[in-house]
Each structure stands twice: as structure tokens, then as C-alpha cells.
Design a protein around this motif. Sequence first.
Motif, mmCIF file in Angstrom:
data_model
loop_
_atom_site.group_PDB
_atom_site.id
_atom_site.type_symbol
_atom_site.label_atom_id
_atom_site.label_comp_id
_atom_site.label_asym_id
_atom_site.label_seq_id
_atom_site.Cartn_x
_atom_site.Cartn_y
_atom_site.Cartn_z
ATOM 1 N N LEU A 229 0.834 -1.196 0.000
ATOM 2 C CA LEU A 229 0.000 0.000 0.000
ATOM 3 C C LEU A 229 0.870 1.247 0.000
ATOM 4 O O LEU A 229 1.998 1.232 0.483
ATOM 5 C CB LEU A 229 -0.919 0.020 1.226
ATOM 6 N N LEU A 230 0.333 2.341 -0.530
ATOM 7 C CA LEU A 230 1.005 3.633 -0.524
ATOM 8 C C LEU A 230 0.479 4.454 0.658
ATOM 9 O O LEU A 230 -0.717 4.762 0.715
ATOM 10 C CB LEU A 230 0.759 4.379 -1.833
ATOM 11 N N TRP A 231 1.379 4.792 1.578
ATOM 12 C CA TRP A 231 1.002 5.565 2.770
ATOM 13 C C TRP A 231 1.362 7.032 2.571
ATOM 14 O O TRP A 231 2.428 7.369 2.066
ATOM 15 C CB TRP A 231 1.715 5.017 4.000
ATOM 16 N N LEU A 232 0.467 7.891 3.030
ATOM 17 C CA LEU A 232 0.634 9.334 2.902
ATOM 18 C C LEU A 232 0.294 9.997 4.224
ATOM 19 O O LEU A 232 -0.627 9.564 4.926
ATOM 20 C CB LEU A 232 -0.287 9.887 1.808
ATOM 21 N N ARG A 233 1.046 11.045 4.544
ATOM 22 C CA ARG A 233 0.760 11.824 5.749
ATOM 23 C C ARG A 233 0.031 13.103 5.369
ATOM 24 O O ARG A 233 0.495 13.877 4.532
ATOM 25 C CB ARG A 233 2.049 12.192 6.489
ATOM 26 N N GLY A 234 -1.115 13.315 5.993
ATOM 27 C CA GLY A 234 -1.836 14.563 5.808
ATOM 28 C C GLY A 234 -1.585 15.491 6.979
ATOM 29 O O GLY A 234 -1.196 15.065 8.062
ATOM 30 N N HIS A 235 -1.788 16.770 6.772
ATOM 31 C CA HIS A 235 -1.692 17.714 7.884
ATOM 32 C C HIS A 235 -2.772 18.780 7.736
ATOM 33 O O HIS A 235 -3.211 19.111 6.652
ATOM 34 C CB HIS A 235 -0.297 18.346 7.974
ATOM 35 N N ARG A 236 -3.203 19.236 8.921
ATOM 36 C CA ARG A 236 -4.325 20.189 9.013
ATOM 37 C C ARG A 236 -5.591 19.615 8.366
ATOM 38 O O ARG A 236 -6.059 20.150 7.371
ATOM 39 C CB ARG A 236 -3.951 21.545 8.395
ATOM 40 N N PRO A 237 -6.203 18.534 8.914
ATOM 41 C CA PRO A 237 -5.855 17.800 10.145
ATOM 42 C C PRO A 237 -4.803 16.728 9.888
ATOM 43 O O PRO A 237 -4.643 16.247 8.771
ATOM 44 C CB PRO A 237 -7.185 17.155 10.536
ATOM 45 N N ASP A 238 -4.121 16.338 10.960
ATOM 46 C CA ASP A 238 -3.083 15.328 10.842
ATOM 47 C C ASP A 238 -3.706 13.935 10.764
ATOM 48 O O ASP A 238 -4.555 13.561 11.580
ATOM 49 C CB ASP A 238 -2.143 15.397 12.048
ATOM 50 N N CYS A 239 -3.272 13.171 9.775
ATOM 51 C CA CYS A 239 -3.800 11.825 9.579
ATOM 52 C C CYS A 239 -2.834 11.025 8.723
ATOM 53 O O CYS A 239 -1.898 11.572 8.138
ATOM 54 C CB CYS A 239 -5.185 11.863 8.916
ATOM 55 N N ALA A 240 -3.054 9.715 8.653
ATOM 56 C CA ALA A 240 -2.315 8.840 7.755
ATOM 57 C C ALA A 240 -3.324 8.110 6.891
ATOM 58 O O ALA A 240 -4.350 7.640 7.376
ATOM 59 C CB ALA A 240 -1.467 7.856 8.544
ATOM 60 N N VAL A 241 -3.018 8.021 5.595
ATOM 61 C CA VAL A 241 -3.916 7.380 4.650
ATOM 62 C C VAL A 241 -3.130 6.328 3.876
ATOM 63 O O VAL A 241 -2.026 6.598 3.389
ATOM 64 C CB VAL A 241 -4.518 8.409 3.664
ATOM 65 N N ALA A 242 -3.694 5.114 3.778
ATOM 66 C CA ALA A 242 -3.090 4.034 2.997
ATOM 67 C C ALA A 242 -3.949 3.787 1.769
ATOM 68 O O ALA A 242 -5.160 3.565 1.883
ATOM 69 C CB ALA A 242 -2.963 2.773 3.826
ATOM 70 N N VAL A 243 -3.311 3.827 0.585
ATOM 71 C CA VAL A 243 -4.030 3.762 -0.682
ATOM 72 C C VAL A 243 -3.585 2.536 -1.468
ATOM 73 O O VAL A 243 -2.387 2.231 -1.533
ATOM 74 C CB VAL A 243 -3.765 5.040 -1.513
ATOM 75 N N ASP A 244 -4.532 1.851 -2.086
ATOM 76 C CA ASP A 244 -4.217 0.747 -2.986
ATOM 77 C C ASP A 244 -3.723 1.326 -4.307
ATOM 78 O O ASP A 244 -4.457 2.077 -4.965
ATOM 79 C CB ASP A 244 -5.479 -0.101 -3.224
ATOM 80 N N PRO A 245 -2.478 1.025 -4.729
ATOM 81 C CA PRO A 245 -1.965 1.618 -5.970
ATOM 82 C C PRO A 245 -2.670 1.115 -7.222
ATOM 83 O O PRO A 245 -2.501 1.701 -8.299
ATOM 84 C CB PRO A 245 -0.487 1.211 -5.965
ATOM 85 N N ALA A 246 -3.478 0.059 -7.097
ATOM 86 C CA ALA A 246 -4.178 -0.460 -8.271
ATOM 87 C C ALA A 246 -5.294 0.470 -8.721
ATOM 88 O O ALA A 246 -5.497 0.694 -9.919
ATOM 89 C CB ALA A 246 -4.741 -1.850 -7.975
ATOM 90 N N ASP A 247 -6.028 1.048 -7.756
ATOM 91 C CA ASP A 247 -7.189 1.853 -8.133
ATOM 92 C C ASP A 247 -7.398 3.099 -7.278
ATOM 93 O O ASP A 247 -8.383 3.816 -7.452
ATOM 94 C CB ASP A 247 -8.458 0.989 -8.074
ATOM 95 N N GLY A 248 -6.506 3.359 -6.316
ATOM 96 C CA GLY A 248 -6.631 4.557 -5.492
ATOM 97 C C GLY A 248 -7.589 4.408 -4.327
ATOM 98 O O GLY A 248 -7.869 5.388 -3.630
ATOM 99 N N THR A 249 -8.078 3.193 -4.082
ATOM 100 C CA THR A 249 -8.986 2.980 -2.957
ATOM 101 C C THR A 249 -8.275 3.230 -1.634
ATOM 102 O O THR A 249 -7.146 2.758 -1.431
ATOM 103 C CB THR A 249 -9.529 1.535 -2.963
#
Length: 315
Positions: A229-249
Motif C-alpha cells: 500500500l502507498l502511505w501518505l501523511r496529511g496535515h491540518r488535520p493530521d492523519c495517515a492514509v493508505a491507498v491501494d496503488p491499483a485503483d486509489g482505494t
Amino acid sequence: MATELWERVLHQRGAATKVAVTDESVLVHERTRLVCLDPADGALKWEARVGHWPDALLVVGPRVLVLSPGGALHCLSRSTGAAHWRAELPPWTRHLAVANGVALAGGWRGYTAQRAFDLADGRLRRQLPNPVLTHRPVAWAGGFLLGNGTRAWLIDPLTGREQQSWQLPEPLPDTDFQDLFTAVDGDRCAVRCGTSGVALLQRDSPRAKLLLTHDAPLHYEPPLLAQGLLWLRGHRPDCAVAVDPADGTVVHRIDARHPLAHGVVPPATVVTQAGTLLHPDGATTRLGIRIAAVHDLGGGRLLTVTRNSVRAYRL
């Protein structure tokens, strides 16, 4: 519950420390040297002088490459730390990548021309005639992937010739030309673009596919590939998101409410900079130290980069 296994004091700011982890070793820069530690107990295996605050640290098979800001590229043995070769470079070289037995150095802010060195003996294979303005190149699909603005392009390691290019849906973020690319496999590479987007480059298409547009700004850093999975850090608000590289889910979303350290602990745990592990089921584990980054040591073990040390834990 987390049990501390060992600690190594760095005598310098941990947040800017270069770290590389393999199955057999933990490579850490401290002051003017690179040290190799046993991941089991933190015992020192070897040390080598490489200068202050290296700009890059790469492990390539049995070799370790260290790019010093003063203008030197060191190639060391991963098992002993012995020097294989050293290449002199202009100051402000910064970027470093390795593909097909070639080490590519140069290009940061367009200050220096890119130079390609033979990984085996350090021989200069070629030098581009003019500096190239690009974000940090990465090895992908047998070549080097570069990018600037709304364009990314793949070059041949030996000749420097462009092999393929892609049009990006949004411009690459202004990150002082640091890392933005993450190779998913031999045919796909993810790249941060815009303030909250991730695009996917594919070998069979000249246009990049917009994989995800997050609902809040994302950190200006490459997606982190972990457990497929592709993990991304968001800020304002702070969060972590894991995305399936096949379709962006979006497979996981962990709302942190506090700044996150860089890195993911498999299968899906993130860490706040204040030292709390956040598990996807809502459970938490408190380490009680400030953390800049985390690295997976395997076998339920975690390496943390703290304010002035590296510490290993068993979860």
C-alpha cells in the motif's frame, strides 16, 4: 506494550540523521562518521569517517554509498565498512541514485551537472554538459526517473538519453527539489503532485493517472510503500492514509490529531511525533519519547529516530 531493546546516542539532532536498515544491519550517521549496528542488540559492527551531515545514504547490495555535502561520494563495503572508492564532486551536488551498476550524482537546484560513476570502481562514465533542474532522481524500470514542473522523464543510466516521458496532472510540489517519487514495481511509479494529489506513472502510458486527491493538504514527501500500500501523511488535520496503488482505494485512514513521524510499522501502525503508536483498530501504545521517524526491523521490532538517538523496541 512495547519493550525497549537497545539505544544508540547520536550526539547530534536525530531528525536530520540519515538511517538505512537492512536485514543484517542498521546504518546510522553520527557526527562525522557512519556506524553499522547489529539490529538485534545495537552492537557496533564497524564505523567509517564520511564527514558531517551527508546528503544521501544508499545501500545497494553489498555496498553503501554516502554523499557528503563537501563534495565527495564514498563507496563502502556493507559488511566491513572498508572503502571501495571515493569520487570528488562539486559542492551542492546533493542528489544520488543508483541503477544498473551506475551511480548518478548531481542536479540539485540545477547547481551542478549530473555525473554517472561506475558502481564497481568509481570510474566516471559520463557527465552531462549542462546542469539539469530536477527533483531527486530515483531508480526505476532500469533507468533514472527525473521530474520538474508538470513533466517526468526516464533516462538511460549509461547514455543519459531520454527513454520515456509523462505529462503530470498537476505540478510537482515546491519541495526544494527533494524526494517525490516512489517505485511501486517495474511498471508503476507513484509521485506526489499538487498540494494533495498522488499520480501514477505507467510504462504503457505517456500520461500520468491521478490516483488520489486527498481532502486536505499532504506532506511534501514521496508516498511510502509498505505491505503493498502507498502511505501518505496529511496535515491540518493530521492523519495517515493508505491507498491501494491499483485503483486509489483508501484502505486505511488513521486520524492522529497530532503531527506524525515519518514511517509505518507493518501491517498498519503509525507513530505520532510525541511518541504514541496509533493502531488501525483504535488502540494506542505509548513510547514516551519524541520521534522523528520509524523503521521496521522485522519480527515485531521497531527502530525509532528520537531527538538525539536511535532506539529499538519489540512490540
